[in-house]
Scaffold this active site. Structure first.
Site, short mmCIF file in Angstrom:
data_model
loop_
_atom_site.label_atom_id
_atom_site.label_comp_id
_atom_site.label_asym_id
_atom_site.label_seq_id
_atom_site.Cartn_x
_atom_site.Cartn_y
_atom_site.Cartn_z
N ALA A 1 12.67 3.51 76.06
CA ALA A 1 12.71 3.02 77.45
C ALA A 1 11.71 1.89 77.67
O ALA A 1 10.68 1.84 77.01
CB ALA A 1 12.37 4.18 78.40
N LYS B 1 -1.41 5.12 69.51
CA LYS B 1 -0.56 6.10 70.20
C LYS B 1 -0.22 7.28 69.30
O LYS B 1 0.54 8.15 69.69
CB LYS B 1 0.73 5.42 70.68
CG LYS B 1 0.49 4.27 71.66
CD LYS B 1 1.75 3.89 72.41
CE LYS B 1 1.55 2.63 73.23
NZ LYS B 1 2.55 2.47 74.29
N LYS C 1 -0.45 -0.21 67.84
CA LYS C 1 0.17 0.82 68.70
C LYS C 1 0.50 2.08 67.89
O LYS C 1 0.35 3.19 68.39
CB LYS C 1 1.45 0.28 69.34
CG LYS C 1 1.15 -0.61 70.52
CD LYS C 1 2.39 -1.27 71.09
CE LYS C 1 1.94 -2.45 71.94
NZ LYS C 1 3.04 -3.24 72.45
N ASN D 1 11.48 -3.58 84.87
CA ASN D 1 11.46 -4.38 83.64
C ASN D 1 12.87 -4.83 83.32
O ASN D 1 13.82 -4.15 83.69
CB ASN D 1 11.02 -3.50 82.46
CG ASN D 1 9.52 -3.34 82.40
OD1 ASN D 1 8.78 -4.24 82.77
ND2 ASN D 1 9.09 -2.20 81.93
N GLY E 1 11.05 6.81 71.93
CA GLY E 1 10.73 6.18 73.22
C GLY E 1 11.31 4.78 73.26
O GLY E 1 10.65 3.82 72.90
N ASP F 1 1.11 6.77 79.82
CA ASP F 1 1.89 6.37 78.65
C ASP F 1 2.63 7.59 78.11
O ASP F 1 2.03 8.52 77.55
CB ASP F 1 0.95 5.78 77.59
CG ASP F 1 1.73 5.09 76.48
OD1 ASP F 1 2.66 5.71 75.93
OD2 ASP F 1 1.42 3.92 76.20
O1 C5P Z 1 2.21 -0.27 74.91
P1 C5P Z 1 3.62 -0.75 75.04
O2 C5P Z 1 4.17 -0.62 76.44
O3 C5P Z 1 3.89 -2.08 74.44
O4 C5P Z 1 4.44 0.26 74.10
C1 C5P Z 1 5.84 0.29 74.08
C2 C5P Z 1 6.31 1.67 73.73
O5 C5P Z 1 5.63 2.61 74.54
C3 C5P Z 1 7.77 1.88 73.99
O6 C5P Z 1 8.27 2.78 73.01
C4 C5P Z 1 7.81 2.49 75.38
O7 C5P Z 1 8.95 3.30 75.59
C5 C5P Z 1 6.53 3.31 75.39
N1 C5P Z 1 5.87 3.44 76.71
C6 C5P Z 1 5.81 4.68 77.31
N2 C5P Z 1 5.17 4.84 78.51
C7 C5P Z 1 4.60 3.79 79.13
C8 C5P Z 1 4.65 2.51 78.54
C9 C5P Z 1 5.30 2.37 77.32
O8 C5P Z 1 6.33 5.64 76.77
N3 C5P Z 1 4.01 3.98 80.27
#
Ligand code: C5P
Length: 405
Positions: free
Chosen positions: A275, A341, A337, A210, A273, A306
């Site tokens: 990243a 989440k 989200k 990314n 989070g 996730d």
């Molecule tokens: O669902 P989305 O990727 O848009 O969500 C973004 C958030 O989820 C960010 O805080 C990112 O660090 C976290 N994330 C994660 N693990 C993943 C994908 C996204 O912790 N596999």
């Protein structure tokens, strides 16, 4: 740079291996013109001798409450009155528990009750002892009673374990005492931050990733440290240097980041989070370089776990903050989200043309939590990180006050 300051400092040492580092603290304080008198608990005297501290401070060292000789030299009440400040370094779990409950059964605990000057405490103990609810409750109680915490730090411990509970470095304690500069919105709190991109290999020479510089996560780490937090950062590959005092764990893939975050998240007060985790990884990673052949080819990808959602669904979960980069319907997707989440807070930003984010130095954020929202206009990521950390500290505090009224 700390200028010279004339201060009368009462330095109390309780039992712990970090006591040997306190000898250096005496030297640093005296170099800055402070007058230092030292009190040792009986346990401290098993680690370092009174003679060491007598030689370094230039004064007799007090160890006894009920000793006429020592009380004649300077009694415990007089010592408490003499001091401009009292610093306890290292402060063991035991002495913190005594302070918390007003127990006065030896010289130091009695001195603490008699002290009317500012009191600083630099805890030092094994990481499991630090995380025990009893210790955490005692820490909160002494903070509510007006004690200022310095540290603890995280890292390798004398017992061979890793984690929080290491006494802050003598130089840092010295700076805090002489400048009074202990920004403390997150004092005593531990924060885990994920930052940067992840790399998902296709073969030995190629990967998918990314766009992410890691700037936001690294700025958050710095801002949290400046507010007194102990910070561990799990970082994907970036070209940034971690702020001093960060405990840095470098990873490459989303799976590695998942493992490093999940194995420790429940020990932390806050997880951020930040990243840019790859949502998908190549289903098969080839051992050899994939050869260029067909004009069109297909990659089969598999969804990654996730990390954020997994942390937020832990039984013992930290206060969990996520990020959301959106190109449209920012609030609807961000709030979705937050719910899905199970987050405490989400910081959302527009991505796309002229909107900052990603590799830019600037960014703007819309922050949402269940009962509210806050907008941070476009600004430098360092400044933005400071604002976000202040907001997180406020909400963490509100949450713990609701839990323990
Ligand atoms: O669902 P989305 O990727 O848009 O969500 C973004 C958030 O989820 C960010 O805080 C990112 O660090 C976290 N994330 C994660 N693990 C993943 C994908 C996204 O912790 N596999």
């Amino acid at each position: 740079m700390v200028s010279k300051i004339n201060k009368k400092i009462l330095l109390a040492v309780s039992g712990g291996i970090a006591a040997y580092k306190t000898a250096e603290l005496v030297r640093l304080l005296r170099k800055k013109n402070a007058e230092v008198r030292v009190v040792l608990t009986h346990a401290a005297a098993k680690f370092v001798t009174p003679l060491t501290f007598q030689a370094l401070s230039g004064h007799a060292v007090a160890t006894e409450l009920l000793d006429t000789g020592q009380e004649n030299a300077m009694g415990h009440i007089n010592l408490a009155r003499w001091a401009d400040l009292l610093i306890v370094a290292p402060a063991s779990a035991n002495i913190i528990a005594k302070f918390s409950h007003g127990i006065a059964d030896d010289l130091l605990s009695t001195l603490y009750l008699a002290a009317e000057c500012p009191v600083y405490v630099a805890p030092a103990m094994n990481q499991a002892m630090w995380h025990k609810p009893a210790t955490q409750d005692n820490i909160k109680r002494i903070q509510n009673h007006g004690v200022t915490l310095i540290g603890p730090d995280s890292g390798n411990q004398a017992c061979g374990e890793q984690g929080f509970g290491r006494m802050s470095a003598p130089q840092e304690i010295c700076n805090c005492l002489l400048t009074g500069n202990t920004s403390s919105l997150l004092q005593g709190k531990s924060i885990l931050i994920s930052a940067g991109p992840t790399r998902e290999p296709l073969d030995p020479v190629r990967y998918i990733t990314n766009r992410s510089s890691g700037k936001m996560g690294y700025a958050l780490a710095e801002a949290a440290i400046n507010q007194g937090a102990s910070v561990t950062m799990i970082s994907g590959p970036v070209s940034l240097t971690a702020p001093p005092k960060t405990s840095l764990i470098q990873v490459e893939t989303a799976q590695q980041m998942y493992e490093e975050v999940l194995q420790r998240a429940s020990l932390y007060d806050v997880y951020i989070g930040a990243a840019a985790v790859a949502d998908y990884s190549p289903d098969i990673v080839k051992d050899e370089k994939i050869k260029k052949q067909a004009d069109r080819t297909t990659l089969v990808l598999r969804k990654n776990k996730d990390i954020l959602s997994a942390v937020a669904h832990l039984k013992q979960r930290p206060f969990t903050v996520g990020f959301a980069a959106e190109t449209h319907e920012l609030e609807r997707y961000a709030r979705g989200k937050l719910e899905r989440k199970n987050l405490d807070m989400i910081a959302a930003n527009w991505v796309g043309k002229e909107s900052g984010g990603f590799e830019d130095d600037n960014n703007a954020l819309q922050v949402f939590w269940r009962q509210g929202r806050q907008h941070f206009e476009m600004m430098n990521k360092k400044k933005l990180a400071e604002k976000l950390i202040e907001l997180i500290a406020e909400k963490v505090d509100e949450k713990s006050t609701t839990k323990n009224p």
